[in-house]
Scaffold this motif. Structure first.
Motif, short mmCIF file in Angstrom:
data_model
loop_
_atom_site.label_atom_id
_atom_site.label_comp_id
_atom_site.label_asym_id
_atom_site.label_seq_id
_atom_site.Cartn_x
_atom_site.Cartn_y
_atom_site.Cartn_z
N ALA A 1 -3.24 13.03 9.48
CA ALA A 1 -4.55 13.65 9.61
C ALA A 1 -4.62 14.98 8.88
O ALA A 1 -5.56 15.23 8.11
N ILE A 2 -3.64 15.83 9.10
CA ILE A 2 -3.66 17.16 8.49
C ILE A 2 -3.56 17.06 6.98
O ILE A 2 -4.28 17.76 6.25
N ASN A 3 -2.70 16.20 6.47
CA ASN A 3 -2.58 16.05 5.02
C ASN A 3 -3.87 15.50 4.42
O ASN A 3 -4.30 15.94 3.35
N SER A 4 -4.50 14.56 5.10
CA SER A 4 -5.74 13.98 4.60
C SER A 4 -6.83 15.04 4.53
O SER A 4 -7.51 15.18 3.51
N TRP A 5 -7.02 15.81 5.61
CA TRP A 5 -8.12 16.77 5.59
C TRP A 5 -7.80 17.98 4.72
O TRP A 5 -8.70 18.65 4.23
N SER A 6 -6.53 18.28 4.52
CA SER A 6 -6.17 19.44 3.70
C SER A 6 -6.45 19.22 2.22
O SER A 6 -6.95 20.11 1.56
N ALA A 7 -6.10 18.06 1.69
CA ALA A 7 -6.31 17.85 0.25
C ALA A 7 -6.24 16.40 -0.19
O ALA A 7 -6.85 16.05 -1.18
N VAL A 8 -5.50 15.56 0.52
CA VAL A 8 -5.25 14.21 0.02
C VAL A 8 -6.55 13.40 -0.09
O VAL A 8 -6.72 12.65 -1.05
N SER A 9 -7.48 13.57 0.83
CA SER A 9 -8.74 12.83 0.74
C SER A 9 -9.50 13.17 -0.53
O SER A 9 -10.19 12.33 -1.10
N LEU A 10 -9.36 14.39 -0.99
CA LEU A 10 -10.00 14.81 -2.24
C LEU A 10 -9.21 14.37 -3.46
O LEU A 10 -9.77 13.83 -4.41
N LEU A 11 -7.89 14.56 -3.43
CA LEU A 11 -7.06 14.28 -4.60
C LEU A 11 -6.72 12.81 -4.79
O LEU A 11 -6.58 12.35 -5.92
N ASP A 12 -6.55 12.09 -3.70
CA ASP A 12 -6.18 10.68 -3.77
C ASP A 12 -6.76 9.94 -2.56
O ASP A 12 -6.05 9.65 -1.60
N PRO A 13 -8.08 9.66 -2.60
CA PRO A 13 -8.74 9.06 -1.43
C PRO A 13 -8.11 7.76 -0.96
O PRO A 13 -8.05 7.51 0.25
N GLU A 14 -7.64 6.93 -1.86
CA GLU A 14 -7.02 5.66 -1.45
C GLU A 14 -5.74 5.90 -0.66
O GLU A 14 -5.47 5.22 0.33
N LEU A 15 -4.95 6.86 -1.09
CA LEU A 15 -3.72 7.20 -0.37
C LEU A 15 -4.05 7.76 1.01
O LEU A 15 -3.42 7.40 2.00
N SER B 1 0.84 -1.19 0.00
CA SER B 1 0.00 0.00 0.00
C SER B 1 0.87 1.25 0.00
O SER B 1 1.90 1.30 0.67
N ARG B 2 0.42 2.24 -0.73
CA ARG B 2 1.11 3.53 -0.70
C ARG B 2 0.65 4.27 0.55
O ARG B 2 -0.51 4.22 0.91
N ILE B 3 1.59 4.96 1.19
CA ILE B 3 1.27 5.80 2.33
C ILE B 3 2.01 7.12 2.17
O ILE B 3 3.01 7.20 1.44
N LEU B 4 1.53 8.14 2.84
CA LEU B 4 2.11 9.46 2.75
C LEU B 4 2.86 9.77 4.04
O LEU B 4 2.30 9.67 5.13
N CYS B 5 4.14 10.12 3.90
CA CYS B 5 4.95 10.51 5.05
C CYS B 5 5.23 12.01 4.97
O CYS B 5 5.11 12.62 3.91
N ALA B 6 5.63 12.58 6.10
CA ALA B 6 5.86 14.02 6.16
C ALA B 6 7.04 14.46 5.29
O ALA B 6 7.09 15.59 4.83
N GLY B 7 7.98 13.58 5.06
CA GLY B 7 9.15 13.91 4.26
C GLY B 7 9.98 12.68 3.99
O GLY B 7 9.75 11.62 4.56
N ALA B 8 10.95 12.83 3.14
CA ALA B 8 11.78 11.70 2.73
C ALA B 8 12.56 11.09 3.89
O ALA B 8 12.92 9.92 3.86
N ALA C 1 -10.12 11.91 9.95
CA ALA C 1 -10.97 10.79 9.52
C ALA C 1 -12.37 11.28 9.17
O ALA C 1 -12.96 10.85 8.17
N ARG C 2 -12.91 12.18 9.98
CA ARG C 2 -14.25 12.73 9.69
C ARG C 2 -14.25 13.48 8.36
O ARG C 2 -15.16 13.33 7.54
N ARG C 3 -13.23 14.27 8.16
CA ARG C 3 -13.12 15.03 6.90
C ARG C 3 -13.02 14.06 5.71
O ARG C 3 -13.62 14.29 4.65
#
Length: 91
Positions: free
Chosen positions: A22-36, A4-11, A70-72
Motif C-alpha cells: 500500500a505505501i509503495n503504491s501510494w508513494s510513487a509506484v501507481s504513478l511510475l508503474d501502474p501495472e506493477l 505477474s510482476r509484484i513489488l516486495c519490500a526487499g530481496a 488502493a484509493r490513491r
C-alpha cells in the motif's frame, strides 16, 4: 496471475506485505508503474466468505492502509475497473 510482476519490500521477502504494498503504491509506484502497483495490491488480498479481502492478520491497520493505497491508485490512474474491484475488497 502467473508471471505477474509484484513489488516486495526487499530481496529477503518472498511475498509482498500488505503495508508495504500500500505505501509503495501510494508513494510513487501507481504513478511510475501502474501495472506493477495494481498487481502488488491484488497480490496481498485473499478469498473471503463474500469475495476478495485484504490479507487477514492481527494488524487491522494493514487493512486500513491498503484501502488508502488502493484509493490513491485509483486517483492516480483513473482505473474504474480496479476502483470497482477495490471497493468490493474494503466493503
Amino acid at each position: 496471475s502467473a508471471g505477474s510482476r509484484i513489488l516486495c519490500a526487499g530481496a529477503d521477502y518472498p511475498t509482498p506485505w500488505t503495508r508495504d504494498a500500500a505505501i509503495n503504491s501510494w508513494s510513487a509506484v501507481s504513478l511510475l508503474d501502474p501495472e506493477l502497483a495494481e498487481a502488488t495490491l491484488r497480490e496481498v488480498t485473499e478469498v473471503g466468505a463474500r469475495g476478495p479481502v485484504v490479507q487477514q492478520d492481527d494488524q487491522l491497520w494493514d487493512q486500513l492502509v491498503w484501502a488508502i493505497g488502493a484509493r490513491r491508485h485509483v486517483e492516480v490512474t483513473g482505473d474504474r475497473q480496479f476502483a470497482h474491484w477495490a471497493a468490493g475488497v474494503v466493503e
